[in-house]
Design an enzyme around this catalytic site. Structure first.
Site, mmCIF file in Angstrom:
data_model
loop_
_atom_site.group_PDB
_atom_site.id
_atom_site.type_symbol
_atom_site.label_atom_id
_atom_site.label_comp_id
_atom_site.label_asym_id
_atom_site.label_seq_id
_atom_site.Cartn_x
_atom_site.Cartn_y
_atom_site.Cartn_z
ATOM 1 N N PRO A 70 3.143 -5.752 42.297
ATOM 2 C CA PRO A 70 3.388 -6.393 43.308
ATOM 3 C C PRO A 70 3.002 -5.459 45.098
ATOM 4 C CG PRO A 70 5.772 -5.900 42.433
ATOM 5 C CD PRO A 70 4.412 -5.338 41.522
ATOM 6 N N ASN A 71 2.693 -6.447 46.072
ATOM 7 C CA ASN A 71 1.552 -6.103 47.305
ATOM 8 C C ASN A 71 0.559 -5.564 47.037
ATOM 9 O OD1 ASN A 71 4.087 -7.054 49.391
ATOM 10 N ND2 ASN A 71 5.797 -6.023 47.917
ATOM 11 N N ASN B 284 0.382 0.072 37.207
ATOM 12 C CA ASN B 284 1.432 0.197 38.858
ATOM 13 C C ASN B 284 2.265 -0.791 39.124
ATOM 14 O OD1 ASN B 284 2.418 1.374 41.235
ATOM 15 N ND2 ASN B 284 0.481 1.445 42.367
ATOM 16 N N ARG C 155 9.446 10.134 48.661
ATOM 17 C CA ARG C 155 9.805 9.213 50.104
ATOM 18 C C ARG C 155 11.479 9.442 49.455
ATOM 19 N NH1 ARG C 155 5.197 5.176 48.914
ATOM 20 N NH2 ARG C 155 6.577 3.802 50.486
HETATM 21 C C1 DQA Z 1 4.060 2.653 44.787
HETATM 22 C C2 DQA Z 1 5.530 3.427 44.961
HETATM 23 C C3 DQA Z 1 5.631 2.322 45.044
HETATM 24 O O1 DQA Z 1 7.988 3.063 45.568
HETATM 25 C C4 DQA Z 1 5.862 0.860 45.988
HETATM 26 O O2 DQA Z 1 7.185 0.200 46.208
HETATM 27 C C5 DQA Z 1 4.714 0.899 45.553
HETATM 28 C C6 DQA Z 1 3.809 0.848 45.621
HETATM 29 C C7 DQA Z 1 2.524 4.335 44.868
HETATM 30 O O3 DQA Z 1 1.927 3.348 43.963
HETATM 31 O O4 DQA Z 1 2.946 4.654 45.469
HETATM 32 O O5 DQA Z 1 4.373 -0.436 46.084
HETATM 33 O O6 DQA Z 1 3.953 1.948 43.058
#
Ligand code: DQA
Length: 155
Positions: free
Chosen positions: A10-11, A79, A113
């Site tokens: 996602p995203n 990922n 993070r």
């Molecule tokens: C991520 C890290 C995750 O915590 C985050 O929610 C992402 C991207 C990364 O590639 O650094 O969507 O997987």
């Protein structure tokens, strides 16, 4: 030619526009093009999928588990985005397709993070994790799968 899936959660379709100071300037299309080109150098056919839906990610893992059993696939570079930190279903799916190797990749160093990013449900069932090297992490994961294959650890 042996196949590898690069699976983004996602995203990650927002790459390039999404928090570039964290995730870099490359778009998802740039990332996928680099993976495909690297696959050509390694002699593996890289296929790329991105989904914002947990169930779709599960379906792809299951399908690739079958490709692996059919000796057509080498493994998956994955990922899982934020599902990394929440999804027992992904944990179970990766266990369910064992021994197909799934390599967990994160663009950012999740351990540097927020604390909620420090736990991964995927890490304990992944063949390994590559974290914090941006798009290069995907290429390192492809290298690892190609080396496993050459060593006879995979198809
Ligand atoms: C991520 C890290 C995750 O915590 C985050 O929610 C992402 C991207 C990364 O590639 O650094 O969507 O997987």
């Amino acid at each position: 030619m042996a196949r590898v899936l690069v699976l983004n959660g996602p995203n990650l379709n927002l790459l390039g526009a999404r928090e570039p100071s964290v995730y870099g300037a490359d778009t998802l299309a740039d990332l996928e093009a680099r993976c495909r080109a690297h696959g050509e150098r390694l002699g593996v056919a890289v296929e790329c999928v991105q989904s914002n839906h947990e169930g779709v990610l599960l379906d792809h893992l299951h399908a690739w588990g079958q490709h692996y059993r059919d000796r057509q696939a080498v493994g998956v570079v994955f990922n899982p985005g934020a599902y990394t930190h929440t999804s027992i279903a992904l944990h179970d799916a990766i266990k369910g397709v064992a021994p197909m190797p799934v390599i967990e990749v994160h663009l950012s160093n999740v351990h540097a993070r927020e604390p909620f990013r420090h736990h991964s449900w995927v890490a304990p069932v992944a063949a390994g994790s590559i974290i914090g090297f941006g798009v290069d992490g995907y290429l390192l994961a492809l290298d690892a799968l190609a080396r496993r294959r050459a060593a006879g650890l995979s198809t």
